[in-house]
Design a protein around this motif. Structure first.
Motif, mmCIF file in Angstrom:
data_model
loop_
_atom_site.group_PDB
_atom_site.id
_atom_site.type_symbol
_atom_site.label_atom_id
_atom_site.label_comp_id
_atom_site.label_asym_id
_atom_site.label_seq_id
_atom_site.Cartn_x
_atom_site.Cartn_y
_atom_site.Cartn_z
ATOM 1 N N GLU A 315 -27.761 22.958 -0.920
ATOM 2 C CA GLU A 315 -28.706 21.849 -0.913
ATOM 3 C C GLU A 315 -30.060 22.303 -1.457
ATOM 4 O O GLU A 315 -30.585 23.337 -1.055
ATOM 5 N N LEU A 316 -30.601 21.493 -2.376
ATOM 6 C CA LEU A 316 -31.898 21.796 -2.986
ATOM 7 C C LEU A 316 -32.804 20.588 -2.879
ATOM 8 O O LEU A 316 -32.341 19.447 -2.764
ATOM 9 N N ASP A 317 -34.124 20.849 -2.913
ATOM 10 C CA ASP A 317 -35.044 19.719 -2.952
ATOM 11 C C ASP A 317 -35.034 19.129 -4.364
ATOM 12 O O ASP A 317 -34.494 19.711 -5.300
ATOM 13 N N GLU A 318 -35.628 17.955 -4.523
ATOM 14 C CA GLU A 318 -35.562 17.228 -5.788
ATOM 15 C C GLU A 318 -36.174 18.026 -6.947
ATOM 16 O O GLU A 318 -35.631 18.031 -8.055
ATOM 17 N N ASP A 319 -37.305 18.688 -6.686
ATOM 18 C CA ASP A 319 -37.960 19.458 -7.744
ATOM 19 C C ASP A 319 -37.072 20.594 -8.235
ATOM 20 O O ASP A 319 -36.920 20.814 -9.450
ATOM 21 N N SER A 320 -36.463 21.326 -7.290
ATOM 22 C CA SER A 320 -35.592 22.446 -7.662
ATOM 23 C C SER A 320 -34.361 21.949 -8.403
ATOM 24 O O SER A 320 -33.900 22.575 -9.371
ATOM 25 N N GLU A 321 -33.822 20.813 -7.968
ATOM 26 C CA GLU A 321 -32.660 20.240 -8.644
ATOM 27 C C GLU A 321 -33.002 19.888 -10.085
ATOM 28 O O GLU A 321 -32.211 20.127 -11.002
ATOM 29 N N ALA A 322 -34.179 19.306 -10.287
ATOM 30 C CA ALA A 322 -34.607 18.926 -11.635
ATOM 31 C C ALA A 322 -34.786 20.158 -12.517
ATOM 32 O O ALA A 322 -34.384 20.169 -13.685
ATOM 33 N N VAL A 323 -35.388 21.210 -11.945
ATOM 34 C CA VAL A 323 -35.605 22.454 -12.703
ATOM 35 C C VAL A 323 -34.269 23.062 -13.104
ATOM 36 O O VAL A 323 -34.070 23.487 -14.256
ATOM 37 N N LEU A 324 -33.326 23.117 -12.155
ATOM 38 C CA LEU A 324 -32.022 23.707 -12.447
ATOM 39 C C LEU A 324 -31.231 22.875 -13.448
ATOM 40 O O LEU A 324 -30.547 23.423 -14.322
ATOM 41 N N ALA A 325 -31.311 21.555 -13.342
ATOM 42 C CA ALA A 325 -30.604 20.688 -14.292
ATOM 43 C C ALA A 325 -31.098 20.939 -15.715
ATOM 44 O O ALA A 325 -30.300 21.054 -16.651
ATOM 45 N N ALA A 326 -32.422 21.034 -15.870
ATOM 46 C CA ALA A 326 -32.996 21.318 -17.188
ATOM 47 C C ALA A 326 -32.613 22.725 -17.645
ATOM 48 O O ALA A 326 -32.307 22.955 -18.820
ATOM 49 N N ASP A 327 -32.606 23.672 -16.688
ATOM 50 C CA ASP A 327 -32.247 25.062 -16.997
ATOM 51 C C ASP A 327 -30.820 25.145 -17.521
ATOM 52 O O ASP A 327 -30.538 25.827 -18.517
ATOM 53 N N PHE A 328 -29.893 24.452 -16.845
ATOM 54 C CA PHE A 328 -28.496 24.472 -17.269
ATOM 55 C C PHE A 328 -28.336 23.888 -18.676
ATOM 56 O O PHE A 328 -27.572 24.393 -19.492
ATOM 57 N N GLU A 329 -29.070 22.821 -18.932
ATOM 58 C CA GLU A 329 -28.998 22.189 -20.250
ATOM 59 C C GLU A 329 -29.488 23.140 -21.338
ATOM 60 O O GLU A 329 -28.878 23.259 -22.402
ATOM 61 N N ILE A 330 -30.579 23.844 -21.059
ATOM 62 C CA ILE A 330 -31.146 24.783 -22.035
ATOM 63 C C ILE A 330 -30.198 25.949 -22.265
ATOM 64 O O ILE A 330 -29.939 26.349 -23.403
ATOM 65 N N GLY A 331 -29.662 26.510 -21.167
ATOM 66 C CA GLY A 331 -28.733 27.632 -21.294
ATOM 67 C C GLY A 331 -27.512 27.261 -22.107
ATOM 68 O O GLY A 331 -27.060 28.027 -22.980
ATOM 69 N N HIS A 332 -26.963 26.092 -21.834
ATOM 70 C CA HIS A 332 -25.781 25.627 -22.571
ATOM 71 C C HIS A 332 -26.116 25.394 -24.052
ATOM 72 O O HIS A 332 -25.327 25.753 -24.930
ATOM 73 N N PHE A 333 -27.302 24.843 -24.322
ATOM 74 C CA PHE A 333 -27.709 24.567 -25.697
ATOM 75 C C PHE A 333 -27.894 25.860 -26.487
ATOM 76 O O PHE A 333 -27.487 25.951 -27.651
ATOM 77 N N ILE A 334 -28.505 26.858 -25.866
ATOM 78 C CA ILE A 334 -28.699 28.147 -26.549
ATOM 79 C C ILE A 334 -27.348 28.777 -26.873
ATOM 80 O O ILE A 334 -27.127 29.294 -27.976
ATOM 81 N N ARG A 335 -26.428 28.703 -25.912
ATOM 82 C CA ARG A 335 -25.100 29.293 -26.122
ATOM 83 C C ARG A 335 -24.308 28.559 -27.195
ATOM 84 O O ARG A 335 -23.704 29.190 -28.075
ATOM 85 N N GLU A 336 -24.294 27.223 -27.130
ATOM 86 C CA GLU A 336 -23.423 26.422 -27.995
ATOM 87 C C GLU A 336 -24.009 26.150 -29.375
ATOM 88 O O GLU A 336 -23.259 26.006 -30.344
ATOM 89 N N ARG A 337 -25.331 26.078 -29.468
ATOM 90 C CA ARG A 337 -25.943 25.631 -30.730
ATOM 91 C C ARG A 337 -26.852 26.693 -31.352
ATOM 92 O O ARG A 337 -26.740 26.977 -32.546
#
Length: 397
Positions: A315-337
């Motif tokens: 369980e995470l607070d809303e701010d941490s969830e938002a940070v991690l969601a953006a982090d996952f998107e960036i990590g995936h984008f760097i890897r895939e593109r």
């Protein structure tokens, strides 16, 4: 009696029939107007809204009325189909495990090419004339006049370079330019990050070994610099590749479940993720003023290597969830593109392709909106809102 009624109706003047239809339409219109007015009054009642919301909350996750109405023997068969679907999800998980193995296999084939790219960027290898010759596709071919214009510009640029005292080594600021060209990454960059990223020489993707839990690691390779002593900064993403037993139908391929960064060994006074601020404090009794120095977090790309920790509860607070969601998107984008197509993001060609994709989606959305507007105009009950106002954010623009 019925025959008389039919006879009277048959003998009725057509003009009278039109009057009857008009009266009926007027009455129907009045009924619709009253119904809308009553609905508006109900929706403005807080108690009714609260009761409606409570009812809707109770429906979340509940089976549809249609399923409840099915005979017991049909429900049994539906349950059998669900069990088959769970088995499909487990087969799909095996499929993605094999895809991961293929990624590992082909990553080894790509790597020598990526290594040579890195050697050229950091001036460890000078490509031959044959390797530097580029033949554009037919779509990229320019007209004769355009070619002449380009040759003139190239000649001027070469003359300017000849006047420079030192020839540039490799491809200066290659990765920094890539980052600045991509909106998703440029939003993370601060002015104080750029001098550090000029020393970034390569980004590599490492996949987890066979038999290990699915994951991938991004490696950022730096040349020696005045900011930190690390030569490699890492970010590892852990992935789940099997269905959740508690919710197997939600499985849609591997998903990132968490990530870990690394410790950056900053040179004293060079840590751009922190800043020092000074505050003046006044003593309540004596009235004296003192200056207090405080260290606080600072916006920086290098916060990317210090993601929020996911607790065991998940369980995470809303701010941490938002940070991690953006982090996952960036990590995936760097890897895939980014890593596979870095040169195209450096030149901007990949960005143009991405923009074309978004334009197409936008056109489709515009078409859909146009269809909706046409439907509304054709609807005889449609009444544009007279008091329609733009959203607050539109007013500010």
């Amino acid at each position: 009696m019925a025959d008389l009624d039919n006879k009277d109706q048959a003998e009725m003047d057509p003009a009278d029939m039109e009057d009857v239809e008009e009266v009926e339409e007027e009455e129907t219109g009045e009924d619709n107007s009253k119904a809308r007015q009553l609905t508006m009054q109900m929706m403005q009642n807080p108690q009714i809204l609260a009761a409606l919301q409570e009812r809707l909350d109770g429906l979340v996750g509940s089976p549809s009325g249609y399923m409840e109405s099915l005979p017991k023997v049909v429900k049994r068969r539906v349950n059998a189909l669900k069990n088959l679907q769970v088995k499909c999800a487990h087969i799909e998980a095996k499929f993605y495990e094999e895809v991961h193995e293929l990624e590992r296999k082909y990553a080894a084939l790509y790597q020598p090419l990526f290594d040579k790219r890195s050697d050229i960027v950091r001036a460890a290898y000078e490509p031959t004339d044959e390797e530097c010759e580029w033949k554009p596709d037919e779509e990229e071919e320019l007209t004769v006049s355009k070619q002449e214009e380009m040759k003139e510009k190239a000649k001027v640029e070469e003359e300017k370079k000849d006047e420079e005292k030192e020839d540039p080594k490799g491809i200066p600021e290659f990765w920094l330019t890539v980052f600045k060209n991509v909106d998703l990454l440029s939003e993370m960059l601060q002015e104080h990050d750029e001098p550090i990223l000029k020393h970034l020489q390569d980004i590599k993707v490492k996949f987890s070994d066979a038999g290990q839990p699915m994951s991938f690691t991004l490696e950022f390779h730096f040349e020696p610099n005045d900011f930190f002593t690390n030569t490699v900064l890492t970010k590892t993403y852990k992935m789940r590749s099997e269905p959740d037993e508690s919710d197997p139908f939600s499985f849609d391929g591997p998903e990132i479940m968490g990530c870990t960064g690394c410790t950056i060994d900053w040179v004293k006074g060079k840590n751009v993720t922190l800043k020092t601020i000074k505050k003046k404090q006044k003593h309540k009794g004596r009235g004296t003023v003192r200056t207090v120095t405080k260290t606080v977090p600072n916006d920086s790309f290098f916060n990317f290597f210090s993601p929020p920790e996911v607790p065991e509860s998940g369980e995470l607070d809303e701010d941490s969830e938002a940070v991690l969601a953006a982090d996952f998107e960036i990590g995936h984008f760097i890897r895939e593109r980014i890593v596979p197509r870095a040169v195209l993001y450096f030149t901007g060609e990949a960005i143009e392709d991405d923009d074309d994709d978004y334009d197409e989606e936008g056109e489709e959305a515009d078409d859909e909106e146009g269809e909706e507007e046409a439907d509304e105009e054709n609807d005889p009950d449609y009444e544009p809102k007279k008091d329609a106002n733009p959203p607050e954010e539109c007013k500010q623009q």
